[in-house]
Enzyme design. Structure first.
Site, mmCIF file in Angstrom:
data_model
loop_
_atom_site.group_PDB
_atom_site.id
_atom_site.type_symbol
_atom_site.label_atom_id
_atom_site.label_comp_id
_atom_site.label_asym_id
_atom_site.label_seq_id
_atom_site.Cartn_x
_atom_site.Cartn_y
_atom_site.Cartn_z
ATOM 1 N N LYS A 15 0.825 -1.214 0.000
ATOM 2 C CA LYS A 15 0.000 0.000 0.000
ATOM 3 C C LYS A 15 0.860 1.266 0.000
ATOM 4 O O LYS A 15 0.625 2.181 -0.776
ATOM 5 C CB LYS A 15 -0.909 0.049 1.238
ATOM 6 C CG LYS A 15 -1.905 -1.071 1.354
ATOM 7 C CD LYS A 15 -2.886 -0.825 2.498
ATOM 8 C CE LYS A 15 -2.264 -0.799 3.883
ATOM 9 N NZ LYS A 15 -1.664 -2.049 4.345
ATOM 10 N N ARG A 90 -9.370 1.260 9.376
ATOM 11 C CA ARG A 90 -9.020 -0.132 9.639
ATOM 12 C C ARG A 90 -10.119 -0.863 10.381
ATOM 13 O O ARG A 90 -9.984 -2.071 10.626
ATOM 14 C CB ARG A 90 -7.758 -0.176 10.493
ATOM 15 C CG ARG A 90 -6.479 -0.531 9.744
ATOM 16 C CD ARG A 90 -5.385 -0.494 10.765
ATOM 17 N NE ARG A 90 -4.171 -1.172 10.445
ATOM 18 C CZ ARG A 90 -3.111 -0.609 9.871
ATOM 19 N NH1 ARG A 90 -3.152 0.616 9.444
ATOM 20 N NH2 ARG A 90 -2.000 -1.300 9.721
ATOM 21 N N ARG A 129 11.758 -5.731 4.891
ATOM 22 C CA ARG A 129 11.546 -4.290 4.680
ATOM 23 C C ARG A 129 12.486 -3.446 5.545
ATOM 24 O O ARG A 129 12.689 -3.724 6.715
ATOM 25 C CB ARG A 129 10.085 -3.960 5.020
ATOM 26 C CG ARG A 129 9.776 -2.483 4.949
ATOM 27 C CD ARG A 129 8.327 -2.216 4.757
ATOM 28 N NE ARG A 129 7.508 -2.531 5.928
ATOM 29 C CZ ARG A 129 6.190 -2.376 5.949
ATOM 30 N NH1 ARG A 129 5.552 -1.970 4.872
ATOM 31 N NH2 ARG A 129 5.496 -2.679 7.033
ATOM 32 N N ARG A 162 11.425 -1.406 11.095
ATOM 33 C CA ARG A 162 10.362 -1.034 12.024
ATOM 34 C C ARG A 162 10.258 -2.081 13.125
ATOM 35 O O ARG A 162 10.376 -3.275 12.870
ATOM 36 C CB ARG A 162 9.023 -0.981 11.270
ATOM 37 C CG ARG A 162 8.790 0.334 10.584
ATOM 38 C CD ARG A 162 7.602 0.282 9.683
ATOM 39 N NE ARG A 162 6.388 -0.264 10.304
ATOM 40 C CZ ARG A 162 5.198 -0.265 9.711
ATOM 41 N NH1 ARG A 162 5.047 0.247 8.500
ATOM 42 N NH2 ARG A 162 4.146 -0.777 10.310
ATOM 43 N N ARG A 173 -0.410 -8.876 13.607
ATOM 44 C CA ARG A 173 -1.016 -7.853 12.748
ATOM 45 C C ARG A 173 -1.910 -8.495 11.686
ATOM 46 O O ARG A 173 -2.949 -7.944 11.321
ATOM 47 C CB ARG A 173 0.085 -7.005 12.091
ATOM 48 C CG ARG A 173 0.761 -6.062 13.077
ATOM 49 C CD ARG A 173 2.107 -5.570 12.586
ATOM 50 N NE ARG A 173 2.037 -4.702 11.424
ATOM 51 C CZ ARG A 173 3.046 -4.485 10.592
ATOM 52 N NH1 ARG A 173 4.212 -5.092 10.770
ATOM 53 N NH2 ARG A 173 2.908 -3.672 9.587
HETATM 54 P P1 AMP Z 1 0.916 0.593 9.301
HETATM 55 O O1 AMP Z 1 2.099 1.492 9.116
HETATM 56 O O2 AMP Z 1 -0.277 1.012 8.491
HETATM 57 O O3 AMP Z 1 1.263 -0.858 9.117
HETATM 58 O O4 AMP Z 1 0.444 0.760 10.828
HETATM 59 C C1 AMP Z 1 1.323 0.426 11.902
HETATM 60 C C2 AMP Z 1 0.544 0.308 13.198
HETATM 61 O O5 AMP Z 1 -0.101 1.565 13.497
HETATM 62 C C3 AMP Z 1 -0.574 -0.716 13.203
HETATM 63 O O6 AMP Z 1 -0.118 -2.026 13.485
HETATM 64 C C4 AMP Z 1 -1.478 -0.161 14.313
HETATM 65 O O7 AMP Z 1 -0.916 -0.441 15.593
HETATM 66 C C5 AMP Z 1 -1.369 1.340 14.101
HETATM 67 N N1 AMP Z 1 -2.405 1.849 13.174
HETATM 68 C C6 AMP Z 1 -2.197 2.406 11.940
HETATM 69 N N2 AMP Z 1 -3.342 2.807 11.385
HETATM 70 C C7 AMP Z 1 -4.328 2.489 12.267
HETATM 71 C C8 AMP Z 1 -5.733 2.620 12.267
HETATM 72 N N3 AMP Z 1 -6.376 3.150 11.209
HETATM 73 N N4 AMP Z 1 -6.420 2.180 13.351
HETATM 74 C C9 AMP Z 1 -5.792 1.648 14.405
HETATM 75 N N5 AMP Z 1 -4.460 1.479 14.484
HETATM 76 C C10 AMP Z 1 -3.719 1.893 13.428
#
Ligand code: AMP
Length: 216
Positions: A15, A90, A129, A162, A173
């Site tokens: 994404k 989400r 990554r 990360r 996740r």
């Molecule tokens: P990402 O970079 O999109 O993989 O997000 C990393 C982490 O941020 C996720 O595993 C969640 O802990 C948190 N996170 C990101 N976006 C959301 C969201 N829309 N709702 C809840 N938690 C989020």
């Protein structure tokens, strides 16, 4: 072309890469909830202190906190050329709140691009990554390495992994994704907004398919 867009897909589906290209090629604003949440945590802001533990454990940050943060990031962009939301919404609750904001302002979503990616591919993508600590450019140890090991090609910054890109946290996740986020595919399909792109090993092919789908 559709220009108010959500990118939906599991962690590691690509994404962020697609969103960054759409921003570069079309001038749309790439808004990543994960990026902003990590920034808050790193800066140790009041919100950051509350979200840190959820990020580290691969759990969803509570809806109220995410909505507050994203409202502040998204609404100022509504008059821009377009936006791509990456990682938000989400949950069903977030999706309904987003629909309400946008409908109230007369700027509903144009499309939801779902990146369909088998679970077997995700593990390799995520554990390989690396991200530039300075400018956020994303690399992959095998499929997209930097020219100089450990250094960003764009700005020379240090490449880091990360904290939530380990296998244990990734499995968590993926569970959370299947339970909370995957149902949004049906939610947006029912609205007639869902566009599906299948992943491929070459990111260029996926990107071209995404642009084509947004043009239809
Ligand atoms: P990402 O970079 O999109 O993989 O997000 C990393 C982490 O941020 C996720 O595993 C969640 O802990 C948190 N996170 C990101 N976006 C959301 C969201 N829309 N709702 C809840 N938690 C989020």
């Amino acid at each position: 072309m559709k220009r108010r867009v959500i990118l939906l897909g599991p962690p590691g589906s690509g994404k962020g890469t697609i969103a960054a290209r759409l921003q570069a090629d079309f001038g749309w604003k790439h808004i990543s909830s994960g990026y902003h949440l990590r920034r808050e945590a790193e800066a140790k802001t009041a919100v950051g202190e509350r979200v840190k533990v959820f990020l580290e454990n691969g759990e969803l940050v509570p809806d109220e906190l995410v909505l507050e943060l994203m409202e502040g990031r998204l609404l100022p962009e509504l008059d821009s050329q377009g936006f791509i939301l990456d990682g938000f919404p989400r949950t069903r609750y977030q999706a309904e709140a987003l629909d309400q904001w946008l409908n109230r302002l007369g700027k509903p979503l144009d499309a939801v691009l779902f990146i369909n990616c088998p679970e077997s591919v995700l593990l390799d993508r995520i554990t390989g990554r690396r991200v530039c600590a300075n400018c956020g450019t994303v690399y992959h140890m095998r499929s997209n390495p930097p020219s100089v090991s450990g250094r960003c090609d764009v700005c020379g910054g240090e490449l880091t992994q990360r904290e939530d890109d380990t296998e244990i946290v990734l499995r968590k996740r993926l569970d959370v994704y299947a339970r909370e986020t995957e149902p949004l595919v049906a939610y947006y399909r029912a609205q007639g907004k869902l566009v599906v792109v299948n992943t491929a090993s070459d990111p260029e092919i996926v990107y071209r398919a995404a642009v084509k789908a947004l043009n239809e």
